[in-house]
Design a protein around this motif. Structure first.
Motif, PDB file in Angstrom:
ATOM      1  N   LYS A  89       0.826  -1.204   0.000  1.00 50.63           N
ATOM      2  CA  LYS A  89       0.000   0.000   0.000  1.00 50.63           C
ATOM      3  C   LYS A  89       0.864   1.259   0.000  1.00 50.63           C
ATOM      4  CE  LYS A  89      -3.602   0.275   2.576  1.00 50.63           C
ATOM      5  NZ  LYS A  89      -4.499   0.294   3.764  1.00 50.63           N
ATOM      6  N   PHE A  90       1.966   1.209   0.722  1.00 50.95           N
ATOM      7  CA  PHE A  90       2.867   2.360   0.804  1.00 50.95           C
ATOM      8  C   PHE A  90       3.451   2.698  -0.564  1.00 50.95           C
ATOM      9  CE2 PHE A  90       7.337   3.752   1.301  1.00 50.95           C
ATOM     10  CZ  PHE A  90       7.130   4.947   1.969  1.00 50.95           C
ATOM     11  N   LEU A  91       3.979   1.697  -1.255  1.00 56.37           N
ATOM     12  CA  LEU A  91       4.573   1.938  -2.565  1.00 56.37           C
ATOM     13  C   LEU A  91       3.513   2.316  -3.604  1.00 56.37           C
ATOM     14  CD1 LEU A  91       7.240  -0.918  -2.752  1.00 56.37           C
ATOM     15  CD2 LEU A  91       7.627   1.513  -2.307  1.00 56.37           C
ATOM     16  N   LYS A  92       2.331   1.732  -3.494  1.00 61.43           N
ATOM     17  CA  LYS A  92       1.273   2.037  -4.456  1.00 61.43           C
ATOM     18  C   LYS A  92       0.831   3.490  -4.335  1.00 61.43           C
ATOM     19  CE  LYS A  92      -3.351   0.571  -5.924  1.00 61.43           C
ATOM     20  NZ  LYS A  92      -4.483  -0.362  -5.678  1.00 61.43           N
ATOM     21  N   LYS A  93       0.775   3.990  -3.114  1.00 60.43           N
ATOM     22  CA  LYS A  93       0.319   5.356  -2.909  1.00 60.43           C
ATOM     23  C   LYS A  93       1.415   6.385  -3.178  1.00 60.43           C
ATOM     24  CE  LYS A  93      -1.904   8.403   0.431  1.00 60.43           C
ATOM     25  NZ  LYS A  93      -2.532   8.523   1.762  1.00 60.43           N
ATOM     26  N   THR A  94       2.606   6.114  -2.698  1.00 57.74           N
ATOM     27  CA  THR A  94       3.683   7.111  -2.807  1.00 57.74           C
ATOM     28  C   THR A  94       4.470   6.995  -4.103  1.00 57.74           C
ATOM     29  OG1 THR A  94       5.158   5.630  -1.581  1.00 57.74           O
ATOM     30  CG2 THR A  94       3.925   7.257  -0.305  1.00 57.74           C
ATOM     31  N   GLN A  95       4.510   5.816  -4.705  1.00 58.89           N
ATOM     32  CA  GLN A  95       5.183   5.572  -5.986  1.00 58.89           C
ATOM     33  C   GLN A  95       6.650   6.000  -5.947  1.00 58.89           C
ATOM     34  OE1 GLN A  95       2.735   7.220  -9.098  1.00 58.89           O
ATOM     35  NE2 GLN A  95       1.001   5.891  -8.631  1.00 58.89           N
ATOM     36  N   ARG A  96       7.056   6.936  -6.788  1.00 52.78           N
ATOM     37  CA  ARG A  96       8.482   7.289  -6.880  1.00 52.78           C
ATOM     38  C   ARG A  96       9.007   7.860  -5.557  1.00 52.78           C
ATOM     39  NH1 ARG A  96      12.079  11.392  -8.273  1.00 52.78           N
ATOM     40  NH2 ARG A  96      13.831  10.686  -9.569  1.00 52.78           N
ATOM     41  N   GLY A  97       8.197   8.668  -4.877  1.00 54.63           N
ATOM     42  CA  GLY A  97       8.629   9.216  -3.599  1.00 54.63           C
ATOM     43  C   GLY A  97       8.870   8.129  -2.570  1.00 54.63           C
ATOM     44  N   GLY A  98       7.996   7.111  -2.544  1.00 56.28           N
ATOM     45  CA  GLY A  98       8.191   6.007  -1.616  1.00 56.28           C
ATOM     46  C   GLY A  98       9.433   5.199  -1.922  1.00 56.28           C
ATOM     47  N   TRP A  99       9.685   5.003  -3.234  1.00 59.12           N
ATOM     48  CA  TRP A  99      10.906   4.266  -3.609  1.00 59.12           C
ATOM     49  C   TRP A  99      12.153   5.033  -3.180  1.00 59.12           C
ATOM     50  CZ3 TRP A  99      13.947   5.851  -8.146  1.00 59.12           C
ATOM     51  CH2 TRP A  99      15.060   5.016  -8.331  1.00 59.12           C
ATOM     52  N   MET A 100      12.150   6.354  -3.374  1.00 58.80           N
ATOM     53  CA  MET A 100      13.315   7.145  -2.982  1.00 58.80           C
ATOM     54  C   MET A 100      13.479   7.192  -1.468  1.00 58.80           C
ATOM     55  SD  MET A 100      13.189  10.327  -5.686  1.00 58.80           S
ATOM     56  CE  MET A 100      14.725  11.004  -5.046  1.00 58.80           C
ATOM     57  N   SER A 101      12.378   7.074  -0.725  1.00 59.38           N
ATOM     58  CA  SER A 101      12.481   7.100   0.734  1.00 59.38           C
ATOM     59  C   SER A 101      13.131   5.839   1.296  1.00 59.38           C
ATOM     60  CB  SER A 101      11.095   7.274   1.352  1.00 59.38           C
ATOM     61  OG  SER A 101      10.316   6.096   1.190  1.00 59.38           O
ATOM     62  N   LEU A 102      13.253   4.790   0.465  1.00 63.42           N
ATOM     63  CA  LEU A 102      13.905   3.562   0.936  1.00 63.42           C
ATOM     64  C   LEU A 102      15.357   3.818   1.346  1.00 63.42           C
ATOM     65  CD1 LEU A 102      12.575   0.899  -1.615  1.00 63.42           C
ATOM     66  CD2 LEU A 102      11.769   1.380   0.697  1.00 63.42           C
ATOM     67  N   GLY A 103      15.974   4.844   0.759  1.00 60.95           N
ATOM     68  CA  GLY A 103      17.337   5.184   1.156  1.00 60.95           C
ATOM     69  C   GLY A 103      17.427   5.593   2.610  1.00 60.95           C
ATOM     70  N   GLY A 104      16.361   6.234   3.139  1.00 66.50           N
ATOM     71  CA  GLY A 104      16.328   6.564   4.556  1.00 66.50           C
ATOM     72  C   GLY A 104      15.941   5.385   5.415  1.00 66.50           C
ATOM     73  N   ILE A 105      15.003   4.561   4.943  1.00 69.67           N
ATOM     74  CA  ILE A 105      14.600   3.368   5.691  1.00 69.67           C
ATOM     75  C   ILE A 105      15.770   2.409   5.851  1.00 69.67           C
ATOM     76  CG2 ILE A 105      13.066   1.354   5.651  1.00 69.67           C
ATOM     77  CD1 ILE A 105      11.044   3.097   4.124  1.00 69.67           C
ATOM     78  N   LEU A 106      16.640   2.379   4.842  1.00 70.26           N
ATOM     79  CA  LEU A 106      17.809   1.496   4.876  1.00 70.26           C
ATOM     80  C   LEU A 106      18.665   1.722   6.112  1.00 70.26           C
ATOM     81  CD1 LEU A 106      20.007  -0.351   3.558  1.00 70.26           C
ATOM     82  CD2 LEU A 106      20.777   1.670   2.328  1.00 70.26           C
ATOM     83  N   LEU A 107      18.649   2.940   6.661  1.00 70.93           N
ATOM     84  CA  LEU A 107      19.513   3.266   7.798  1.00 70.93           C
ATOM     85  C   LEU A 107      19.175   2.460   9.041  1.00 70.93           C
ATOM     86  CD1 LEU A 107      19.714   7.137   7.394  1.00 70.93           C
ATOM     87  CD2 LEU A 107      21.356   5.427   6.650  1.00 70.93           C
ATOM     88  N   CYS A 108      18.033   1.771   9.046  1.00 64.84           N
ATOM     89  CA  CYS A 108      17.674   0.961  10.218  1.00 64.84           C
ATOM     90  C   CYS A 108      18.590  -0.242  10.389  1.00 64.84           C
ATOM     91  CB  CYS A 108      16.215   0.517  10.150  1.00 64.84           C
ATOM     92  SG  CYS A 108      15.857  -0.721   8.879  1.00 64.84           S
ATOM     93  N   VAL A 109      19.345  -0.608   9.369  1.00 59.57           N
ATOM     94  CA  VAL A 109      20.234  -1.767   9.475  1.00 59.57           C
ATOM     95  C   VAL A 109      21.705  -1.355   9.458  1.00 59.57           C
ATOM     96  CG1 VAL A 109      18.612  -3.420   8.514  1.00 59.57           C
ATOM     97  CG2 VAL A 109      20.094  -2.152   6.975  1.00 59.57           C
ATOM     98  N   THR A 110      22.003  -0.065   9.625  1.00 55.98           N
ATOM     99  CA  THR A 110      23.407   0.333   9.720  1.00 55.98           C
ATOM    100  C   THR A 110      24.035  -0.323  10.945  1.00 55.98           C
ATOM    101  OG1 THR A 110      22.779   2.298  10.966  1.00 55.98           O
ATOM    102  CG2 THR A 110      23.047   2.557   8.589  1.00 55.98           C
ATOM    103  N   GLY A 111      25.190  -0.871  10.772  1.00 61.79           N
ATOM    104  CA  GLY A 111      25.857  -1.577  11.863  1.00 61.79           C
ATOM    105  C   GLY A 111      25.643  -3.072  11.849  1.00 61.79           C
ATOM    106  N   SER A 112      24.806  -3.575  10.929  1.00 62.77           N
ATOM    107  CA  SER A 112      24.593  -5.021  10.860  1.00 62.77           C
ATOM    108  C   SER A 112      25.873  -5.754  10.472  1.00 62.77           C
ATOM    109  CB  SER A 112      23.486  -5.344   9.856  1.00 62.77           C
ATOM    110  OG  SER A 112      22.269  -4.755  10.232  1.00 62.77           O
TER     111      SER A 112
END
Length: 813
Positions: free
Chosen positions: A293-316
């Motif tokens: 639902k997130f990607l369907k609604k936000t489309q390109r903006g949601g895909w670009m926001s994955l770069g920020g979501i990725l930070l949740c695994v820094t240090g893995s």
């Protein structure tokens, strides 16, 4: 006549043999053997402070980076729940499933990291492409050493007796890698790219962690005033952090775990409070449907926001890189029982708060601290800053370890390595790298001044390292674990697809900060490649211009060659033949010592070499010439001995070689029968276990003795005429050696008492006339600059000038 060397039985006070338990504590192997539960839990507690500091501070900036500019908030909660769903499944699939359940099992004798995977693959596929002479070559004794270490490795299926090469798919992949040199280069480049991105992460993680921690001042100060405090405070903390590195992590290590535990309990408690107060049904976002639902609604903006979501695994990646300091079970327990649930609760709590306050201006820009109850914001701010410092400390120490591995394997210029702990060999400090990291870290902090650009830069570095690990792991599954090639393909397709999606979202923000890790990686990659290329060309010159053993044996008194008292230790990168630098020395100064040792220090692509396999000793020419070759082997995580301890072990290894009658060594004089000596026949090397024969040095007066060549190292700087009396101590059950062996040992003790001189080659590498512009630029400018500004050999750093003789020579490559 000098009395025979003393062959005492095991004397009182002689150090006992090293036990298996002591070797485990010293990092010599057996790290993954089952430990008592009490010790495992203790390691799990310690790992919280060393491994998880970076990962645990990610809630400070994840939501802030995800909602930076790419997603516009609305009155619905689909965006917030979609981000939470992505965070939950990213934490579950990458750190938990990939690293904890799979990658941690791919250790190299207990060691982890990018280079551990690379050395593991090279040992199983004979695909090493390190500078010649630095690593093990197929068929030599060092390769046998690597294979012996590989036999200790337990594969994923628990089959300790599986053949190194494997069959079926493993054999096919191995043949392809061994046949195509291009694939070997690709493998090395992958390892170097991962290493360079780890170094880049060492610059970016302290910047974003500390800056995000101090950003909480925005809620506690008057509007607009915080910007005058945040940047100077962040820079001050960073300078203090790097300035304290030389004290070593062990001095403040006891504080690390309690700080991280306090931080995890703090964010999880705040998360639970926000969930029950604001939105108890936030758990619905754990369904992957909300990602759709997130990607369907936000489309390109949601895909670009994955770069920020990725930070949740820094240090893995730190879980795998720091594996050598702990063991698999301790890291797994710490993550699954403490870190993972605390992070999930923290992210759910933030989402619960934002779901009821998403209309308020500035919530998305402020991030973590807005969800903290106002009465405890100052204590939470203090704990967050401490946790950010701990997380940064772990990343900086990991960068030091990575540089040490590259230096040991000849892929980075030699730097000064200071071991800050006598007990934990992995705790090191590299002054040059520390100050370079500090300058770069301050530069990006001052240049960006916000977590958005810092997050974009850090995200690209993190995901690149993860992609490299995924690629190398797919090969490990086939070559080392001997599993089906379809399982390897499934692994790289599943995790590679997830990471490629995040990689594309990070790369699209090239102009918004993602260019920083690329520039840093390019710079360090260029340094590594230039050093690698120059080192190979220098070695090839040595190999092509080495002198045969017959040339050395043909030197006669008619040429004016004189043997003087003492031991001459000649460093060479060749493990056979006589280096050109020695012939240059002899032709200009026709004299050398009564005992001559050609020493070659080899770094083999395994973590540790046991003391019993460290020294490989052979004889050059007949026994009467008293010329030996000693190859000293170190793993990339071994701690090289200090100079005095090294000298003792070196002389003891030669003495043990003599006592055991190793090498035969051409007992007859070659001039007697006129036959030329075969180099291979004359240089049979033997592994000499250090510790079976011990050398004792006692103060004695030697004013009547002849002058030594250079002062005795043990007596350097002491009074004139005072030197050491040397005697060897043998185990009580050892039979007395024969007369020939006693004579040779007598001469060795006499030479040791006279002193040891170090003959070091000082080579100037120049490109040959007519070389291409590329070669002239790389050799004459790049490699020459790095060589002049790098350290000398590790063992030679503390050698007194009075004991050193440098021989200069120009190499035209």
């Amino acid at each position: 006549m000098k009395s025979p060397p003393t062959m005492d039985p095991e004397a009182p006070g002689t150090p006992p043999e090293t036990t298996e338990e002591e070797r485990q504590q010293q990092g010599q192997g057996g790290r993954n053997r089952r430990l008592p539960w009490r010790m495992t839990l203790s390691l799990a507690y310690q790992s919280l402070g060393v491994v998880y500091g970076d990962l645990s501070t990610s809630p400070l900036y994840v939501y802030k980076a995800a909602f930076a500019d790419d997603i516009q908030h609305s009155e619905t909660n689909e965006e917030i729940l979609g981000v939470l769903s992505f965070v939950f499944w990213t934490l579950t699939l990458v750190p938990l499933l990939k690293y904890v359940c799979v990658v941690l099992r791919a250790d190299d004798n207990g060691e982890g990291g990018t280079f551990a995977l690379y050395s593991l693959l090279c040992r199983h596929a004979r695909a090493a492409l390190l500078p010649p002479g630095r690593g093990a070559e197929p068929g030599d004794d060092d390769q046998e050493l690597s294979d012996a270490a590989g036999k200790k490795y337990l594969d994923y299926g628990g089959n300790a007796n599986a053949p190194l090469g494997g069959g079926g798919a493993a054999a096919s992949v191995r043949r392809v890698l061994e046949r195509h040199r291009v694939l070997q280069r690709v493998l090395l480049v992958l390892a170097l790219v991962g290493t360079c991105m780890v170094i880049g992460d060492g610059v970016l993680t302290p910047a974003i962690s500390v800056f995000s921690a101090v950003s909480g001042l925005e809620l506690s100060m008057e509007k607009g005033h915080h910007k005058y405090v945040e940047l100077p405070l962040a820079c001050f903390i960073l300078v203090c952090l790097f300035a304290l590195q030389h004290y070593g992590t062990h001095r403040v290590g006891f504080l690390f775990a309690p700080i991280v535990i306090a931080w995890l309990l703090c964010i999880s408690s705040i998360g639970v409070y926000n969930i029950f107060k604001w939105e108890p049904h936030v758990y619905r976002a754990l369904s992957p449907y909300y990602m759709y639902k997130f990607l369907k609604k936000t489309q390109r903006g949601g895909w670009m926001s994955l770069g920020g979501i990725l930070l949740c695994v820094t240090g893995s990646e730190a879980m795998f890189a720091d594996l050598g300091h702990f063991n698999q079970l301790s890291i797994q327990i710490a993550f699954t029982c403490m870190v993972y649930p605390s992070l999930i609760l923290a992210y759910m709590g933030q989402a619960a708060y934002l779901s009821k306050h998403h209309i308020l201006e500035g919530d998305y820009r402020i991030g973590f601290y807005v969800s903290v109850p106002e009465m405890i914001r100052w204590p939470v701010l203090a704990i967050a800053i401490l946790a950010a410092v701990v997380g940064s400390q772990a990343v900086i120490t990991g960068t030091f370890s990575m540089i040490k591995q590259c230096t040991s394997l000849g892929c980075f210029p030699r730097v000064k390595i200071v071991h800050t702990s006598a007990k934990v060999h992995g705790q090191i400090y590299i002054p040059e790298i520390n100050w370079i990291l500090m300058i770069l870290c301050l530069a990006v902090t001052i240049g960006f001044r916000d977590t958005k650009h810092l997050g974009n830069a850090s995200g690209l570095a993190v995901i690149t390292v993860m992609l490299v690990t995924t690629c190398l792991m797919s090969l490990v599954i086939v070559l080392c674990w001997h599993k089906s090639i379809f399982l390897a393909i499934g692994f790289i397709v599943f995790f590679g697809t997830i990471e490629a999606l995040y990689f594309s979202a990070s790369l699209i923000k090239f102009k918004e900060g993602a260019w920083v890790p690329i520039v840093l990686a390019f710079f360090f990659m260029m340094v590594m490649c230039i050093w690698h290329y120059g080192t190979i060309k220098k070695y090839e010159f040595d190999l092509q211009n080495k002198v045969s053993i017959n040339w050395l044996l043909s030197l006669s008194p008619n040429l004016g060659i004189v043997r003087v008292r003492g031991i001459g230790l000649i460093h060479t990168e060749l493990d056979s033949g006589i280096p050109a630098i020695f012939s240059h020395f002899v032709t200009n100064l026709p004299a050398f010592h009564q005992v001559l040792i050609f020493m070659c220090i080899k770094n083999v692509p395994i973590p540790h070499v046991s003391p019993e396999e460290r020294f490989l000793v052979g004889r050059i020419g007949p026994k009467e010439y008293r010329i030996y070759r000693c190859i000293v082997r170190y793993g990339y995580h071994d701690v090289q001995m200090d100079d005095q301890e090294f000298e003792k072990d070196l002389v003891c290894s030669v003495a043990e070689f003599i006592r055991s009658g190793g090498g035969g060594g051409g007992a007859s004089n070659p001039k007697a029968n006129g036959a030329a000596l075969d180099e291979k026949d004359e240089e049979r090397m033997s592994v000499v276990a250090s510790g079976s024969m011990r050398m004792l040095e006692e103060d004695g007066v030697g004013a009547a003795e002849s002058t030594a060549v250079g002062p005795s190292r043990a007596g350097a700087g002491g009074e004139t005429g005072v030197r050491k009396r040397v005697r060897f101590v043998l185990p009580a059950s050892t039979p007395r050696p024969n007369a020939g062996v006693e004579e040779e040992l007598r001469e060795l003790t006499d030479a040791r008492e006279a002193g040891m001189a170090f003959i070091l080659g000082h080579c100037y590498v120049k490109a040959k006339s007519g070389s291409s512009f590329f070669r002239r630029f790389v050799i004459n400018f790049g490699y020459d600059f790095l060589r002049r500004n790098s350290r000398g050999p590790t063992y030679a750093v503390t050698v007194p000038h009075a004991s050193t003789l440098e021989v200069g020579m120009i190499y035209y490559v």
